[in-house]
Design an enzyme around this catalytic site. Structure first.
Site, PDB file in Angstrom:
ATOM      1  N   LYS A  28     -17.551  12.994 -14.607  1.00  0.00           N
ATOM      2  CA  LYS A  28     -17.567  12.180 -15.838  1.00  0.00           C
ATOM      3  C   LYS A  28     -16.295  11.348 -15.955  1.00  0.00           C
ATOM      4  O   LYS A  28     -16.358  10.159 -16.284  1.00  0.00           O
ATOM      5  CB  LYS A  28     -17.734  13.110 -17.042  1.00  0.00           C
ATOM      6  CG  LYS A  28     -17.791  12.389 -18.375  1.00  0.00           C
ATOM      7  CD  LYS A  28     -18.609  13.161 -19.403  1.00  0.00           C
ATOM      8  CE  LYS A  28     -17.904  14.403 -19.901  1.00  0.00           C
ATOM      9  NZ  LYS A  28     -16.794  14.114 -20.814  1.00  0.00           N
ATOM     10  N   SER A  29     -15.138  11.969 -15.707  1.00  0.00           N
ATOM     11  CA  SER A  29     -13.869  11.232 -15.860  1.00  0.00           C
ATOM     12  C   SER A  29     -13.826  10.031 -14.915  1.00  0.00           C
ATOM     13  O   SER A  29     -13.431   8.924 -15.301  1.00  0.00           O
ATOM     14  CB  SER A  29     -12.693  12.156 -15.532  1.00  0.00           C
ATOM     15  OG  SER A  29     -12.606  13.183 -16.483  1.00  0.00           O
ATOM     16  N   SER A 174      -2.322  15.098 -22.490  1.00  0.00           N
ATOM     17  CA  SER A 174      -3.628  14.442 -22.602  1.00  0.00           C
ATOM     18  C   SER A 174      -3.763  13.317 -21.587  1.00  0.00           C
ATOM     19  O   SER A 174      -3.043  12.313 -21.648  1.00  0.00           O
ATOM     20  CB  SER A 174      -3.812  13.874 -24.015  1.00  0.00           C
ATOM     21  OG  SER A 174      -4.943  13.016 -24.028  1.00  0.00           O
ATOM     22  N   GLN A 176      -6.274  11.435 -21.520  1.00  0.00           N
ATOM     23  CA  GLN A 176      -6.860  10.294 -22.235  1.00  0.00           C
ATOM     24  C   GLN A 176      -5.756   9.407 -22.799  1.00  0.00           C
ATOM     25  O   GLN A 176      -5.827   8.175 -22.711  1.00  0.00           O
ATOM     26  CB  GLN A 176      -7.779  10.793 -23.344  1.00  0.00           C
ATOM     27  CG  GLN A 176      -9.018  11.486 -22.793  1.00  0.00           C
ATOM     28  CD  GLN A 176      -9.895  12.081 -23.873  1.00  0.00           C
ATOM     29  OE1 GLN A 176      -9.590  12.004 -25.057  1.00  0.00           O
ATOM     30  NE2 GLN A 176     -10.995  12.690 -23.468  1.00  0.00           N
ATOM     31  N   ASP A 327     -11.339  21.802 -20.016  1.00  0.00           N
ATOM     32  CA  ASP A 327     -12.750  21.759 -20.431  1.00  0.00           C
ATOM     33  C   ASP A 327     -13.503  23.032 -20.046  1.00  0.00           C
ATOM     34  O   ASP A 327     -14.671  23.199 -20.414  1.00  0.00           O
ATOM     35  CB  ASP A 327     -13.448  20.547 -19.796  1.00  0.00           C
ATOM     36  CG  ASP A 327     -12.943  19.240 -20.394  1.00  0.00           C
ATOM     37  OD1 ASP A 327     -12.440  19.252 -21.524  1.00  0.00           O
ATOM     38  OD2 ASP A 327     -13.051  18.206 -19.712  1.00  0.00           O
ATOM     39  N   LYS A 354     -11.336  19.123 -29.423  1.00  0.00           N
ATOM     40  CA  LYS A 354     -12.300  18.570 -28.455  1.00  0.00           C
ATOM     41  C   LYS A 354     -13.578  18.165 -29.204  1.00  0.00           C
ATOM     42  O   LYS A 354     -13.552  17.975 -30.411  1.00  0.00           O
ATOM     43  CB  LYS A 354     -12.583  19.612 -27.371  1.00  0.00           C
ATOM     44  CG  LYS A 354     -11.371  19.914 -26.495  1.00  0.00           C
ATOM     45  CD  LYS A 354     -11.001  18.695 -25.661  1.00  0.00           C
ATOM     46  CE  LYS A 354      -9.757  18.932 -24.836  1.00  0.00           C
ATOM     47  NZ  LYS A 354      -9.295  17.695 -24.203  1.00  0.00           N
ATOM     48  N   ARG A 358     -13.216  24.241 -30.074  1.00  0.00           N
ATOM     49  CA  ARG A 358     -13.885  25.091 -29.067  1.00  0.00           C
ATOM     50  C   ARG A 358     -13.475  26.558 -29.164  1.00  0.00           C
ATOM     51  O   ARG A 358     -14.251  27.425 -28.762  1.00  0.00           O
ATOM     52  CB  ARG A 358     -13.628  24.536 -27.659  1.00  0.00           C
ATOM     53  CG  ARG A 358     -14.465  23.302 -27.415  1.00  0.00           C
ATOM     54  CD  ARG A 358     -14.315  22.736 -26.020  1.00  0.00           C
ATOM     55  NE  ARG A 358     -15.343  21.722 -25.806  1.00  0.00           N
ATOM     56  CZ  ARG A 358     -15.304  20.800 -24.863  1.00  0.00           C
ATOM     57  NH1 ARG A 358     -14.274  20.751 -24.019  1.00  0.00           N
ATOM     58  NH2 ARG A 358     -16.289  19.926 -24.738  1.00  0.00           N
ATOM     59  N   ARG A 403     -20.494  21.391 -23.962  1.00  0.00           N
ATOM     60  CA  ARG A 403     -19.980  22.544 -23.203  1.00  0.00           C
ATOM     61  C   ARG A 403     -20.179  23.860 -23.951  1.00  0.00           C
ATOM     62  O   ARG A 403     -20.306  24.914 -23.333  1.00  0.00           O
ATOM     63  CB  ARG A 403     -18.510  22.334 -22.831  1.00  0.00           C
ATOM     64  CG  ARG A 403     -18.332  21.114 -21.922  1.00  0.00           C
ATOM     65  CD  ARG A 403     -17.006  21.109 -21.204  1.00  0.00           C
ATOM     66  NE  ARG A 403     -16.638  19.758 -20.823  1.00  0.00           N
ATOM     67  CZ  ARG A 403     -17.137  19.085 -19.798  1.00  0.00           C
ATOM     68  NH1 ARG A 403     -18.050  19.632 -19.023  1.00  0.00           N
ATOM     69  NH2 ARG A 403     -16.745  17.858 -19.538  1.00  0.00           N
TER      70      ARG A 403
HETATM   71  C1  S3P Z   1     -10.554  13.626 -19.919  1.00  0.00           C
HETATM   72  C2  S3P Z   1      -9.428  14.254 -20.371  1.00  0.00           C
HETATM   73  C3  S3P Z   1      -9.444  15.511 -21.131  1.00  0.00           C
HETATM   74  C4  S3P Z   1     -10.804  16.200 -21.073  1.00  0.00           C
HETATM   75  C5  S3P Z   1     -11.946  15.233 -21.215  1.00  0.00           C
HETATM   76  C6  S3P Z   1     -11.895  14.180 -20.133  1.00  0.00           C
HETATM   77  C7  S3P Z   1     -10.403  12.370 -19.172  1.00  0.00           C
HETATM   78  O1  S3P Z   1      -9.142  15.223 -22.471  1.00  0.00           O
HETATM   79  O2  S3P Z   1     -10.882  17.215 -22.075  1.00  0.00           O
HETATM   80  O3  S3P Z   1     -13.190  15.922 -21.136  1.00  0.00           O
HETATM   81  O4  S3P Z   1     -11.380  11.941 -18.505  1.00  0.00           O
HETATM   82  O5  S3P Z   1      -9.310  11.791 -19.209  1.00  0.00           O
HETATM   83  P1  S3P Z   1      -7.616  15.103 -22.977  1.00  0.00           P
HETATM   84  O6  S3P Z   1      -6.981  14.094 -22.151  1.00  0.00           O
HETATM   85  O7  S3P Z   1      -7.692  14.684 -24.417  1.00  0.00           O
HETATM   86  O8  S3P Z   1      -7.053  16.473 -22.800  1.00  0.00           O
END
Ligand code: S3P
Length: 451
Positions: A28-29, A174, A176, A327, A354, A358, A403
């Site tokens: 997914k990422s 993070s 993200q 995750d 999340k 969770r 999840r």
């Molecule tokens: C992700 C980063 C993670 C993860 C998410 C996907 C990404 O989140 O929990 O499912 O693709 O960069 P955080 O960066 O907020 O921890």
């Protein structure tokens, strides 16, 4: 199944061993990043093995709204005609990122240094999640953001017309946030620097380098210092998306806890910033082997073979491992419930923000299934009941969290009485073939509430 439609109740019950090969979908990422970086390149990026889950489809639609051409050619095969760094056009309508924190936060970063205005929203889960962690560093570039109280969606961003480069130390671990800052840095002059104390998944850095950006990572006393030179011309790529270790976690863990099971999950990326769960399971005594270990596209890859593991023991999961398995704590807590002894998970505050809280969601459902769980702000402890020892017999709330839904359905395969979930609909966001794949291994899943 639909993440936004009527709830889809589902029940899992014990029904013998899980056997066979589990071909899980693309990561997914990496799928989100392939579309976004493709849209920021000049020319045609071709993608194979894209995850066609709702989260990624929402990002594909968003890239079209910003002016890229995104073409679906066949199963997992996509083409993106990018508009170049700084080339995003203003979307005509609100960008709906559905359930996806990754989608919305990365896209906010990608548009933040282009002088356009965009309004973002999402489903009831995403509208509860904090966005200030992204808009605060974006403000340093000159981006303005107006949202609901507490930095919640819907939110409008006005991209900076004369962006400044930024040096930013992440206050939370993070990927993200790191990625949003780096994507914004693409259209800022000079060097943008992000510093992270704990290593989070590094797909953005790796992929930016692959697309031709000048990006380097140095490990210093402060942590990992990532430096990006702004205003590159990104070159389109041919991308083969590796399979998702976070999705592999479900058939792997279901096999470990279900008597007689033997499941092969081929071609799983074992990037060290993602593989913490598998290390933890092996420390617990899981019969989990890496077969055919190799490198693909610069990433370590292996076929995972998981067999029923009646001798697993609870452990203290090292807090510094949290980011590499963030995750996977929900499904780890299910394995912990089926192991002997207590599993202690600390340094996991991020789990509370999340798709759902969770820790709360898993603790409530596990308790309803007869498992003792203690929890605090950034920790939780699961008391194992041993193999076959979880009573089950409850319907668990999934809170729009894929999840959580998949974790409780895996628990139902190994507990004494069936375990149900109120809504399996959100599974479509990350693992649309979960139900058919698990049934193919022999899992008993019913689309009804039968607890
Ligand atoms: C992700 C980063 C993670 C993860 C998410 C996907 C990404 O989140 O929990 O499912 O693709 O960069 P955080 O960066 O907020 O921890």
């Amino acid at each position: 199944m639909s993440g936004h439609g009527d709830p889809v109740p589902m029940t899992a019950r014990k029904g013998g061993a899980l056997k066979g090969v589990a071909d899980v979908p693309g990561d997914k990422s990496i799928s989100h990043r392939s579309l976004i970086l493709g849209a920021l390149s000049v020319g045609e990026t071709r993608i194979a093995g894209l995850l066609e889950g709702q989260d990624v489809l929402d990002t594909a639609r968003a890239m079209q709204a910003f002016g890229a051409e995104v073409i679906h050619e066949g199963e997992g095969a996509w083409r993106v005609h990018g508009v170049g760094v700084g080339g995003f056009g203003e979307p005509e309508d609100v960008i709906d990122c559905g359930n996806s924190g990754t989608g919305v936060r990365l896209i906010m970063g990608a548009m933040a240094t282009t002088p356009i205005t965009a309004t973002f929203t999402g489903d009831a889960s995403l509208r509860k999640r904090p966005m200030a962690r992204v808009t605060d560093p974006l403000a340093l570039f000159g981006t303005q953001a107006v949202g609901r109280a507490g930095g919640r969606l819907p939110m409008t961003l006005v991209g900076a017309a004369d962006p400044l480069p930024v040096r930013y130390t992440l206050p939370v671990p993070s990927a993200q946030v790191k990625s949003a800052v780096l994507l914004a840095g693409l259209n800022a002059p000079g060097e943008t620097v992000v510093i992270e104390a704990e290593a989070t998944r590094d797909h953005t850095e790796r992929m930016l380098a692959g697309f031709g950006a000048e990006v380097s990572t140095e490990v210093t006393e402060e942590g990992r210092v990532i430096t990006l030179r702004g205003r590159p011309e990104l070159r389109p790529q041919d991308i083969v998306v590796p399979r998702d270790p976070s999705s592999a976690a479900f058939p792997v863990c279901a096999a470990l806890i279900t008597e007689g099971s033997d499941v092969l999950v081929p071609n799983i990326g074992l990037n060290p910033t993602r593989a913490g769960l598998f290390t933890t399971l092996r420390e617990m005594g899981a019969v989990l082997t890496y077969e055919n270990e190799r490198e693909e596209g610069g990433e370590p890859v292996a076929d995972l073979r998981a067999r029923f593991s009646p001798d697993m023991k609870g452990i203290d999961v090292p807090p510094e491992r949290a980011a590499s398995m963030i995750d996977e704590y929900p499904i780890l807590s299910v394995v912990a419930a089926c192991a002997e002894g207590r599993t202690v998970m600390r340094g996991v505050k991020e789990l509370r923000v999340k798709e759902s809280d969770r820790i709360a969601a898993m603790a409530d459902g596990l308790r309803a299934c007869g498992v003792t769980v203690e929890d605090g702000p950034d920790w939780w402890i699961v008391e194992g009941r041993g193999p076959g020892g979880v009573p089950g017999g409850a319907t668990c709330a999934t809170h729009l969290d894929h999840r959580i839904a998949m974790s409780f359905l895996c628990l139902g395969l190994a507990s004494q009485k069936p375990v149900g979930v109120d809504d399996a609909g959100p599974i479509v966001t990350s693992f649309p073939i979960f139900e058919s794949l698990m049934r193919g291994l022999g899992a008993h899943l019913d689309r009804a509430n039968r607890t």
